[in-house]
Scaffold this motif. Sequence first.
Motif, short mmCIF file in Angstrom:
data_model
loop_
_atom_site.label_atom_id
_atom_site.label_comp_id
_atom_site.label_asym_id
_atom_site.label_seq_id
_atom_site.Cartn_x
_atom_site.Cartn_y
_atom_site.Cartn_z
N PHE A 167 0.84 -1.20 0.00
CA PHE A 167 0.00 0.00 0.00
C PHE A 167 0.88 1.25 0.00
CE2 PHE A 167 -2.05 3.41 2.44
CZ PHE A 167 -3.19 3.61 1.67
N GLY A 168 0.40 2.29 -0.66
CA GLY A 168 1.09 3.57 -0.59
C GLY A 168 1.21 4.23 -1.95
N PRO A 169 1.39 5.56 -1.98
CA PRO A 169 1.41 6.29 -3.24
C PRO A 169 2.67 6.09 -4.06
CG PRO A 169 1.91 7.75 -1.41
CD PRO A 169 1.54 6.44 -0.81
N ASP A 170 3.74 5.56 -3.48
CA ASP A 170 4.99 5.43 -4.20
C ASP A 170 5.22 4.03 -4.76
OD1 ASP A 170 6.03 8.11 -3.62
OD2 ASP A 170 6.15 7.42 -1.55
N VAL A 171 4.33 3.09 -4.45
CA VAL A 171 4.57 1.70 -4.82
C VAL A 171 4.65 1.52 -6.33
CG1 VAL A 171 3.62 -0.63 -4.76
CG2 VAL A 171 3.61 0.78 -2.69
N SER A 172 3.76 2.17 -7.08
CA SER A 172 3.73 1.97 -8.53
C SER A 172 4.99 2.49 -9.22
CB SER A 172 2.50 2.65 -9.13
OG SER A 172 2.57 4.06 -8.95
N SER A 173 5.72 3.36 -8.56
CA SER A 173 6.95 3.93 -9.14
C SER A 173 8.20 3.34 -8.49
CB SER A 173 6.95 5.45 -9.00
OG SER A 173 6.78 5.84 -7.66
N SER A 174 8.03 2.23 -7.78
CA SER A 174 9.13 1.63 -7.03
C SER A 174 9.57 0.31 -7.65
CB SER A 174 8.72 1.38 -5.58
OG SER A 174 8.36 2.58 -4.93
N LEU A 175 10.81 -0.07 -7.38
CA LEU A 175 11.31 -1.38 -7.78
C LEU A 175 11.08 -2.39 -6.67
CD1 LEU A 175 14.78 -0.61 -9.44
CD2 LEU A 175 12.55 -0.77 -10.51
N THR A 176 10.74 -3.60 -7.03
CA THR A 176 10.72 -4.70 -6.08
C THR A 176 12.17 -5.10 -5.79
OG1 THR A 176 10.68 -6.33 -7.84
CG2 THR A 176 8.54 -5.54 -7.03
N PRO A 177 12.41 -5.93 -4.78
CA PRO A 177 13.78 -6.39 -4.54
C PRO A 177 14.43 -7.00 -5.78
CG PRO A 177 12.43 -6.88 -2.64
CD PRO A 177 11.49 -6.35 -3.70
N ALA A 178 13.68 -7.78 -6.54
CA ALA A 178 14.25 -8.38 -7.75
C ALA A 178 14.65 -7.31 -8.75
CB ALA A 178 13.25 -9.35 -8.39
N GLY A 179 13.81 -6.28 -8.88
CA GLY A 179 14.13 -5.19 -9.80
C GLY A 179 15.35 -4.40 -9.36
N LEU A 180 15.48 -4.18 -8.05
CA LEU A 180 16.65 -3.46 -7.54
C LEU A 180 17.92 -4.26 -7.79
CD1 LEU A 180 17.95 -1.13 -6.03
CD2 LEU A 180 17.37 -2.28 -3.88
N ALA A 181 17.88 -5.55 -7.57
CA ALA A 181 19.06 -6.39 -7.83
C ALA A 181 19.44 -6.34 -9.31
CB ALA A 181 18.78 -7.83 -7.40
N GLN A 182 18.44 -6.33 -10.19
CA GLN A 182 18.72 -6.23 -11.62
C GLN A 182 19.36 -4.88 -11.96
OE1 GLN A 182 14.96 -6.91 -13.57
NE2 GLN A 182 14.87 -9.05 -12.96
N LEU A 183 18.88 -3.82 -11.32
CA LEU A 183 19.45 -2.50 -11.55
C LEU A 183 20.92 -2.45 -11.12
CD1 LEU A 183 19.22 0.59 -12.18
CD2 LEU A 183 18.66 0.85 -9.75
N VAL A 184 21.21 -2.98 -9.93
CA VAL A 184 22.58 -2.96 -9.43
C VAL A 184 23.51 -3.70 -10.39
CG1 VAL A 184 24.10 -3.77 -7.59
CG2 VAL A 184 21.90 -2.73 -7.01
N GLU A 185 23.10 -4.89 -10.79
CA GLU A 185 23.94 -5.69 -11.70
C GLU A 185 24.05 -5.03 -13.08
OE1 GLU A 185 24.18 -10.24 -13.57
OE2 GLU A 185 22.45 -9.62 -12.38
N GLY A 186 22.90 -4.57 -13.61
CA GLY A 186 22.89 -4.00 -14.95
C GLY A 186 23.63 -2.68 -15.05
N SER A 187 23.49 -1.84 -14.03
CA SER A 187 24.15 -0.53 -14.10
C SER A 187 25.66 -0.66 -14.02
CB SER A 187 23.63 0.38 -12.98
OG SER A 187 23.92 -0.14 -11.70
N GLU A 188 26.15 -1.62 -13.22
CA GLU A 188 27.60 -1.81 -13.16
C GLU A 188 28.11 -2.38 -14.48
OE1 GLU A 188 31.19 -3.81 -10.55
OE2 GLU A 188 29.22 -3.50 -9.64
N ALA A 189 27.34 -3.29 -15.08
CA ALA A 189 27.73 -3.83 -16.38
C ALA A 189 27.76 -2.72 -17.43
CB ALA A 189 26.78 -4.94 -16.80
N ALA A 190 26.75 -1.85 -17.41
CA ALA A 190 26.71 -0.74 -18.37
C ALA A 190 27.89 0.20 -18.17
CB ALA A 190 25.39 0.03 -18.22
N TRP A 191 28.25 0.44 -16.91
CA TRP A 191 29.41 1.29 -16.61
C TRP A 191 30.69 0.66 -17.16
CZ3 TRP A 191 33.61 0.09 -13.34
CH2 TRP A 191 34.48 1.14 -13.11
N ARG A 192 30.84 -0.66 -16.99
CA ARG A 192 32.03 -1.34 -17.48
C ARG A 192 32.10 -1.28 -19.00
NH1 ARG A 192 31.80 -7.07 -14.75
NH2 ARG A 192 33.70 -7.37 -15.98
N MET A 193 30.94 -1.40 -19.66
CA MET A 193 30.91 -1.29 -21.12
C MET A 193 31.36 0.10 -21.56
SD MET A 193 27.27 -3.12 -21.94
CE MET A 193 26.83 -4.69 -21.20
N ARG A 194 30.84 1.13 -20.88
CA ARG A 194 31.18 2.50 -21.24
C ARG A 194 32.66 2.78 -21.01
NH1 ARG A 194 29.03 7.66 -21.77
NH2 ARG A 194 30.31 9.31 -20.86
#
Length: 346
Positions: free
Chosen positions: A240-267
């Motif tokens: 419940f709450g107004p921010d939930v629809s714009s939030s990442l679940t734990p799985a999404g946050l883990a994907q962001l952490v892994e993906g953003s570091e990979a993107a940084w390494r590519m760059r």
Amino acid sequence: MLEIAGRPIGQDHPPFIIAETAQTHEGSLGNAFAMAEVARDCGAHAIKFQTHIAAEESTPSEPWRIPFSRQDASRYDYWRRMEFTFDQWAALKDHCDSLGLVFLSSPFSIKACEWLEQLGMPAWKVASGEIRNQQLLGFMRATGKPILLSTGLAEPDEAIALARELQDGGHAVGLFHCTTQYPTPPEQEGLNVLEHYLTALEPMPVGLSDHSGSPVAGIVAAWLGAAMIEVHLTLHEKAFGPDVSSSLTPAGLAQLVEGSEAAWRMRRNPVDKLAQLGELTNVRTTFGRSLFTNCDLPEGAVVTEEMLDYKKPAGGLAYEERDRLVGRKTTRALPRDHMLSADDVR
């Protein structure tokens, strides 16, 4: 240089990932503790809260932006329900410290600033709606701590001017491109604005404060050069709450952490394609093709195109070299599937 809790932040380092709880803890200290643990487990570097003290920042006449709550009679009542006491904030910071997470919180009143200063918060995060609040900014400036600006409700020129003013005043500054739309659809992300900030403020660290509810924008931002990525976190997509629809679940946050570091390494690691291909000679041979016989040929046979196949591996004559074979006589008997060379004919 921007450094938060001993961690350098900039394009020479993997993106600094901040998990933003907003009010998704629903006023529960237990939920806040749990969210910190989840953020740590997902690989975030920091967790950010919002320090609201209703009587210090609001009035009972504050209107709802979105009338989402059935349990709060007014927006003011909602802020009261979201409050933690100073001692609770102290316990929460201690918990984050024990997890190795950087504790951050956006203050929304001078009292909130005073509490957070007492707790030793390492940097100030200015929420989008407070970027013109000179009272808060004045308090933050006086501490000499790094200041992180969120720009969702600021014009780009206004945000750039403030960032430069703070920097000229001796502050370490970081700026977040932000779209104040919950959730933010892809066509409204405006990562071109992020690129504008990156160019205009270089080498100041620039990041993305994202409200899309997806890890995609943050990963793309990391490729573009974002040094910081802040995303909202929810324990469950049906919370419940107004921010939930714009939030990442734990799985999404883990994907962001892994993906953003990979993107940084590519760059950070541009590839010399010719040098790379030089290292792949054996692979190119394995996947390449050569001209082979498709039947047994006696010595002296006149080679025709019908006698040839183009098969793996490479290492012999290429398809374009058929004219070195067709119409010529074999110098010896050749078996089927023989890799042909120029010495096989005369």
